[in-house]
Design a protein around this motif. Sequence first.
Motif, PDB file in Angstrom:
ATOM      1  N   ALA A  57       0.824  -1.216   0.000  1.00 20.21           N
ATOM      2  CA  ALA A  57       0.000   0.000   0.000  1.00 20.21           C
ATOM      3  C   ALA A  57       0.854   1.260   0.000  1.00 20.21           C
ATOM      4  CB  ALA A  57      -0.948  -0.011   1.186  1.00 20.21           C
ATOM      5  N   VAL A  58       2.018   1.216   0.621  1.00 19.17           N
ATOM      6  CA  VAL A  58       2.908   2.383   0.609  1.00 19.17           C
ATOM      7  C   VAL A  58       3.203   2.775  -0.835  1.00 19.17           C
ATOM      8  CG1 VAL A  58       5.216   3.224   1.180  1.00 19.17           C
ATOM      9  CG2 VAL A  58       3.943   1.878   2.852  1.00 19.17           C
ATOM     10  N   PHE A  59       3.529   1.794  -1.680  1.00 16.86           N
ATOM     11  CA  PHE A  59       3.843   2.080  -3.081  1.00 16.86           C
ATOM     12  C   PHE A  59       2.600   2.524  -3.844  1.00 16.86           C
ATOM     13  CE2 PHE A  59       7.530  -0.316  -1.832  1.00 16.86           C
ATOM     14  CZ  PHE A  59       8.542   0.375  -2.475  1.00 16.86           C
ATOM     15  N   GLY A 108       7.399   7.306   7.921  1.00 17.16           N
ATOM     16  CA  GLY A 108       8.754   7.063   7.425  1.00 17.16           C
ATOM     17  C   GLY A 108       9.245   5.662   7.740  1.00 17.16           C
ATOM     18  N   ALA A 109       8.903   5.164   8.913  1.00 17.73           N
ATOM     19  CA  ALA A 109       9.349   3.824   9.311  1.00 17.73           C
ATOM     20  C   ALA A 109       8.707   2.744   8.447  1.00 17.73           C
ATOM     21  CB  ALA A 109       9.032   3.583  10.788  1.00 17.73           C
ATOM     22  N   VAL A 110       7.406   2.871   8.191  1.00 16.63           N
ATOM     23  CA  VAL A 110       6.746   1.871   7.343  1.00 16.63           C
ATOM     24  C   VAL A 110       7.237   2.004   5.901  1.00 16.63           C
ATOM     25  CG1 VAL A 110       4.617   3.159   6.817  1.00 16.63           C
ATOM     26  CG2 VAL A 110       4.564   0.696   6.833  1.00 16.63           C
ATOM     27  N   ALA A 111       7.481   3.226   5.452  1.00 16.89           N
ATOM     28  CA  ALA A 111       7.992   3.419   4.087  1.00 16.89           C
ATOM     29  C   ALA A 111       9.388   2.830   3.938  1.00 16.89           C
ATOM     30  CB  ALA A 111       7.989   4.904   3.740  1.00 16.89           C
ATOM     31  N   LEU A 112      10.232   2.999   4.961  1.00 20.51           N
ATOM     32  CA  LEU A 112      11.578   2.426   4.910  1.00 20.51           C
ATOM     33  C   LEU A 112      11.515   0.907   4.831  1.00 20.51           C
ATOM     34  CD1 LEU A 112      14.650   2.696   4.997  1.00 20.51           C
ATOM     35  CD2 LEU A 112      14.480   2.827   7.506  1.00 20.51           C
ATOM     36  N   ASP A 113      10.649   0.295   5.627  1.00 17.58           N
ATOM     37  CA  ASP A 113      10.493  -1.162   5.542  1.00 17.58           C
ATOM     38  C   ASP A 113       9.980  -1.583   4.167  1.00 17.58           C
ATOM     39  OD1 ASP A 113      11.494  -1.805   7.996  1.00 17.58           O
ATOM     40  OD2 ASP A 113       9.594  -2.416   8.875  1.00 17.58           O
ATOM     41  N   ALA A 114       9.079  -0.787   3.596  1.00 19.27           N
ATOM     42  CA  ALA A 114       8.548  -1.113   2.265  1.00 19.27           C
ATOM     43  C   ALA A 114       9.653  -1.050   1.213  1.00 19.27           C
ATOM     44  CB  ALA A 114       7.401  -0.168   1.911  1.00 19.27           C
ATOM     45  N   VAL A 115      10.493  -0.033   1.286  1.00 18.78           N
ATOM     46  CA  VAL A 115      11.591   0.099   0.318  1.00 18.78           C
ATOM     47  C   VAL A 115      12.591  -1.039   0.505  1.00 18.78           C
ATOM     48  CG1 VAL A 115      13.587   1.518  -0.324  1.00 18.78           C
ATOM     49  CG2 VAL A 115      11.333   2.570  -0.063  1.00 18.78           C
ATOM     50  N   ILE A 156      11.789   9.479   2.252  1.00 18.96           N
ATOM     51  CA  ILE A 156      12.332   8.970   3.518  1.00 18.96           C
ATOM     52  C   ILE A 156      13.569   9.771   3.918  1.00 18.96           C
ATOM     53  CG2 ILE A 156      13.443   6.984   4.628  1.00 18.96           C
ATOM     54  CD1 ILE A 156      11.659   5.218   2.735  1.00 18.96           C
ATOM     55  N   ILE A 157      14.440  10.026   2.954  1.00 14.92           N
ATOM     56  CA  ILE A 157      15.646  10.810   3.244  1.00 14.92           C
ATOM     57  C   ILE A 157      15.255  12.197   3.751  1.00 14.92           C
ATOM     58  CG2 ILE A 157      17.655  11.948   2.211  1.00 14.92           C
ATOM     59  CD1 ILE A 157      17.917   9.461   0.375  1.00 14.92           C
ATOM     60  N   ALA A 158      14.277  12.822   3.107  1.00 16.76           N
ATOM     61  CA  ALA A 158      13.826  14.148   3.544  1.00 16.76           C
ATOM     62  C   ALA A 158      13.262  14.079   4.963  1.00 16.76           C
ATOM     63  CB  ALA A 158      12.779  14.686   2.574  1.00 16.76           C
ATOM     64  N   GLU A 159      12.430  13.098   5.224  1.00 15.97           N
ATOM     65  CA  GLU A 159      11.820  12.951   6.544  1.00 15.97           C
ATOM     66  C   GLU A 159      12.869  12.648   7.610  1.00 15.97           C
ATOM     67  OE1 GLU A 159       8.128  10.366   8.330  1.00 15.97           O
ATOM     68  OE2 GLU A 159       8.236  10.686   6.167  1.00 15.97           O
ATOM     69  N   ALA A 160      13.905  11.912   7.240  1.00 13.26           N
ATOM     70  CA  ALA A 160      14.953  11.545   8.200  1.00 13.26           C
ATOM     71  C   ALA A 160      15.730  12.762   8.690  1.00 13.26           C
ATOM     72  CB  ALA A 160      15.909  10.530   7.563  1.00 13.26           C
ATOM     73  N   ASP A 177      17.646   4.424  11.604  1.00 11.27           N
ATOM     74  CA  ASP A 177      17.141   3.211  10.947  1.00 11.27           C
ATOM     75  C   ASP A 177      17.541   3.172   9.477  1.00 11.27           C
ATOM     76  OD1 ASP A 177      16.006   2.461  13.348  1.00 11.27           O
ATOM     77  OD2 ASP A 177      13.961   3.021  12.763  1.00 11.27           O
ATOM     78  N   LEU A 178      17.501   4.313   8.815  1.00 13.79           N
ATOM     79  CA  LEU A 178      17.906   4.407   7.412  1.00 13.79           C
ATOM     80  C   LEU A 178      19.365   3.995   7.274  1.00 13.79           C
ATOM     81  CD1 LEU A 178      17.366   5.318   4.467  1.00 13.79           C
ATOM     82  CD2 LEU A 178      17.975   7.635   5.203  1.00 13.79           C
ATOM     83  N   ARG A 179      20.203   4.531   8.138  1.00 13.20           N
ATOM     84  CA  ARG A 179      21.623   4.158   8.087  1.00 13.20           C
ATOM     85  C   ARG A 179      21.816   2.674   8.391  1.00 13.20           C
ATOM     86  NH1 ARG A 179      22.004   9.048  10.635  1.00 13.20           N
ATOM     87  NH2 ARG A 179      22.200   8.082  12.685  1.00 13.20           N
ATOM     88  N   ALA A 180      21.121   2.166   9.416  1.00 17.59           N
ATOM     89  CA  ALA A 180      21.329   0.786   9.862  1.00 17.59           C
ATOM     90  C   ALA A 180      20.784  -0.253   8.892  1.00 17.59           C
ATOM     91  CB  ALA A 180      20.703   0.582  11.240  1.00 17.59           C
TER      92      ALA A 180
END
Length: 193
Positions: free
Chosen positions: A21-23, A58-65, A107-111, A120-123
């Motif tokens: 759904a994120v996509f 952002g967290a759910v979007a990062l997992d989706a990506v 996600i990068i903007a939100e981070a 989380d993005l880095r890790a």
Amino acid sequence: MTPQPNPERRSERARRAILDAVFEVAAAKGYGKVTIEAIAAAAGVGKPTIYRWWPSKGAVALDAVNDRIGDSMDFPDTGDIAADLTAQLTAVATMLTSDIGTIYRGIIAEAQSDPQLAADLRATMLEPRIQRCVRRLDAAVTAGQLRADLPTRTMVDILYAPVYYRILLGAGPDETLRSPLLVQTVLEGLRPA
């Protein structure tokens, strides 16, 4: 880091629906208009289902990506560092100019204003891929294909910074996809003297 799911609290089917759904929402409305409410509606779940597992959009979007990319960005090792870098950077640039890239840029903007999302993005996204690249570059240094007086972590920055610069500042896809020329130019400075 994003908390791991409690399998007793949600089904894999619901998880998959949420990630997809994120996509769906981002493609229809753009990342800026993605909300937890819109994701929940598109996935056919309630907002509490999402918040049980993810603390933010952002967290759910990062997992989706991360889920969508999987191992597709793994670093090739044909023995030819120029060919491997060209293939890898072209794959990254292609991904970043796709729907995945639209969400990733968001996600990068939100981070920038969410320290937990940035960590989380880095890790989960950046560091594992950087480490794969460092290992491949280390092998190229050992094989004499790259100079040994420059840390390979610095080489990663030199190689990938132009791609991210182009993506984040809105260069067109044609410019971003010029990875073979980028690799050729950067390698001129990274090869042994």
